[in-house]
Design a protein around this motif. Structure first.
Motif, PDB file in Angstrom:
ATOM      1  N   ALA A   1       0.850  -1.187   0.000  1.00  0.00           N
ATOM      2  CA  ALA A   1       0.000   0.000   0.000  1.00  0.00           C
ATOM      3  C   ALA A   1       0.885   1.237   0.000  1.00  0.00           C
ATOM      4  O   ALA A   1       2.030   1.201   0.440  1.00  0.00           O
ATOM      5  CB  ALA A   1      -0.912   0.022   1.216  1.00  0.00           C
ATOM      6  N   ILE A   2       0.335   2.329  -0.505  1.00  0.00           N
ATOM      7  CA  ILE A   2       0.976   3.635  -0.437  1.00  0.00           C
ATOM      8  C   ILE A   2       0.215   4.433   0.612  1.00  0.00           C
ATOM      9  O   ILE A   2      -1.004   4.578   0.523  1.00  0.00           O
ATOM     10  CB  ILE A   2       0.934   4.378  -1.789  1.00  0.00           C
ATOM     11  N   ILE A   3       0.944   4.925   1.639  1.00  0.00           N
ATOM     12  CA  ILE A   3       0.318   5.731   2.687  1.00  0.00           C
ATOM     13  C   ILE A   3       0.946   7.114   2.683  1.00  0.00           C
ATOM     14  O   ILE A   3       2.030   7.303   2.142  1.00  0.00           O
ATOM     15  CB  ILE A   3       0.467   5.089   4.080  1.00  0.00           C
ATOM     16  N   GLN A   4       0.251   8.071   3.290  1.00  0.00           N
ATOM     17  CA  GLN A   4       0.777   9.433   3.395  1.00  0.00           C
ATOM     18  C   GLN A   4       0.763   9.849   4.851  1.00  0.00           C
ATOM     19  O   GLN A   4      -0.247   9.729   5.532  1.00  0.00           O
ATOM     20  CB  GLN A   4      -0.059  10.411   2.579  1.00  0.00           C
TER      21      GLN A   4
ATOM     22  N   PHE B   1      -3.257   4.001  -2.201  1.00  0.00           N
ATOM     23  CA  PHE B   1      -3.155   3.049  -3.307  1.00  0.00           C
ATOM     24  C   PHE B   1      -2.873   1.683  -2.706  1.00  0.00           C
ATOM     25  O   PHE B   1      -2.099   1.569  -1.764  1.00  0.00           O
ATOM     26  CB  PHE B   1      -2.008   3.466  -4.234  1.00  0.00           C
ATOM     27  N   VAL B   2      -3.507   0.651  -3.237  1.00  0.00           N
ATOM     28  CA  VAL B   2      -3.260  -0.711  -2.785  1.00  0.00           C
ATOM     29  C   VAL B   2      -2.929  -1.547  -4.012  1.00  0.00           C
ATOM     30  O   VAL B   2      -3.633  -1.503  -5.015  1.00  0.00           O
ATOM     31  CB  VAL B   2      -4.486  -1.293  -2.043  1.00  0.00           C
ATOM     32  N   GLY B   3      -1.834  -2.276  -3.945  1.00  0.00           N
ATOM     33  CA  GLY B   3      -1.411  -3.101  -5.072  1.00  0.00           C
ATOM     34  C   GLY B   3      -1.142  -4.520  -4.623  1.00  0.00           C
ATOM     35  O   GLY B   3      -1.085  -4.825  -3.446  1.00  0.00           O
ATOM     36  N   GLY B   4      -0.940  -5.374  -5.589  1.00  0.00           N
ATOM     37  CA  GLY B   4      -0.710  -6.792  -5.322  1.00  0.00           C
ATOM     38  C   GLY B   4      -1.493  -7.596  -6.325  1.00  0.00           C
ATOM     39  O   GLY B   4      -1.442  -7.328  -7.526  1.00  0.00           O
TER      40      GLY B   4
ATOM     41  N   ALA C   1      -9.667   3.038  -2.726  1.00  0.00           N
ATOM     42  CA  ALA C   1      -8.533   2.819  -1.825  1.00  0.00           C
ATOM     43  C   ALA C   1      -8.798   3.422  -0.453  1.00  0.00           C
ATOM     44  O   ALA C   1      -8.190   2.997   0.530  1.00  0.00           O
ATOM     45  CB  ALA C   1      -7.261   3.420  -2.420  1.00  0.00           C
ATOM     46  N   GLY C   2      -9.705   4.383  -0.358  1.00  0.00           N
ATOM     47  CA  GLY C   2     -10.048   4.984   0.924  1.00  0.00           C
ATOM     48  C   GLY C   2     -10.713   4.015   1.881  1.00  0.00           C
ATOM     49  O   GLY C   2     -10.758   4.256   3.082  1.00  0.00           O
ATOM     50  N   LYS C   3     -11.223   2.896   1.360  1.00  0.00           N
ATOM     51  CA  LYS C   3     -11.843   1.873   2.201  1.00  0.00           C
ATOM     52  C   LYS C   3     -10.793   1.019   2.908  1.00  0.00           C
ATOM     53  O   LYS C   3     -11.097   0.317   3.854  1.00  0.00           O
ATOM     54  CB  LYS C   3     -12.742   0.969   1.353  1.00  0.00           C
ATOM     55  N   TYR C   4      -9.560   1.067   2.434  1.00  0.00           N
ATOM     56  CA  TYR C   4      -8.482   0.280   3.017  1.00  0.00           C
ATOM     57  C   TYR C   4      -7.754   1.087   4.093  1.00  0.00           C
ATOM     58  O   TYR C   4      -7.566   2.288   3.957  1.00  0.00           O
ATOM     59  CB  TYR C   4      -7.469  -0.133   1.941  1.00  0.00           C
TER      60      TYR C   4
ATOM     61  N   VAL D   1      -4.271   0.875   6.915  1.00  0.00           N
ATOM     62  CA  VAL D   1      -3.009   0.212   7.250  1.00  0.00           C
ATOM     63  C   VAL D   1      -2.834   0.311   8.758  1.00  0.00           C
ATOM     64  O   VAL D   1      -2.837   1.402   9.317  1.00  0.00           O
ATOM     65  CB  VAL D   1      -1.831   0.883   6.508  1.00  0.00           C
ATOM     66  N   GLN D   2      -2.712  -0.848   9.416  1.00  0.00           N
ATOM     67  CA  GLN D   2      -2.496  -0.877  10.858  1.00  0.00           C
ATOM     68  C   GLN D   2      -0.996  -0.833  11.112  1.00  0.00           C
ATOM     69  O   GLN D   2      -0.225  -1.578  10.498  1.00  0.00           O
ATOM     70  CB  GLN D   2      -3.056  -2.161  11.484  1.00  0.00           C
TER      71      GLN D   2
END
Length: 100
Positions: free
Chosen positions: A3-6, A39-42, A51-54, A56-57
């Motif tokens: 994932a891409i986080i900010q 952004f979520v990839g894989g 992507a806003g539904k994902y 990152v813990q």
């Protein structure tokens, strides 16, 4: 999956198990955080509003200060020289998982 986080005005590419250094955040070592994914990839790529539904813990591992960076100023001919140093504060985060 990644994932891409900010956070802190910067973007980071993370996956489960990564330990990253970000700009200083509030919280003690051991505290849990939730960061929004841009952004979520894989196996499946997700971006935009989906992507806003994902989330990152992450867990705060430590707070610290980076290595010293020296800044030098010099003007030729007039004997002007200055040297200063700077150490940036950071927070180390361990990525626990990506959920969505």
């Amino acid at each position: 999956m990644f994932a891409i986080i900010q956070t802190g005005g910067k973007q980071y590419r993370v996956s489960e198990g990564d330990v990253i250094r970000v700009e200083s955040l509030q919280g003690e070592a051991g505290d849990k955080l939730e960061l929004k994914a841009l952004f979520v990839g894989g196996e499946k790529t997700v971006f935009g509003e989906d992507a806003g539904k994902y989330t990152v813990q992450a867990e705060v591992v430590e707070h610290g200060r980076g290595k010293k960076i020296y800044i030098r100023k010099y003007k030729s001919g007039i004997q002007y020289r200055r040297r200063t140093g700077h150490r940036q504060n950071f927070t180390a985060l361990k990525i626990l998982g990506i959920q969505g």
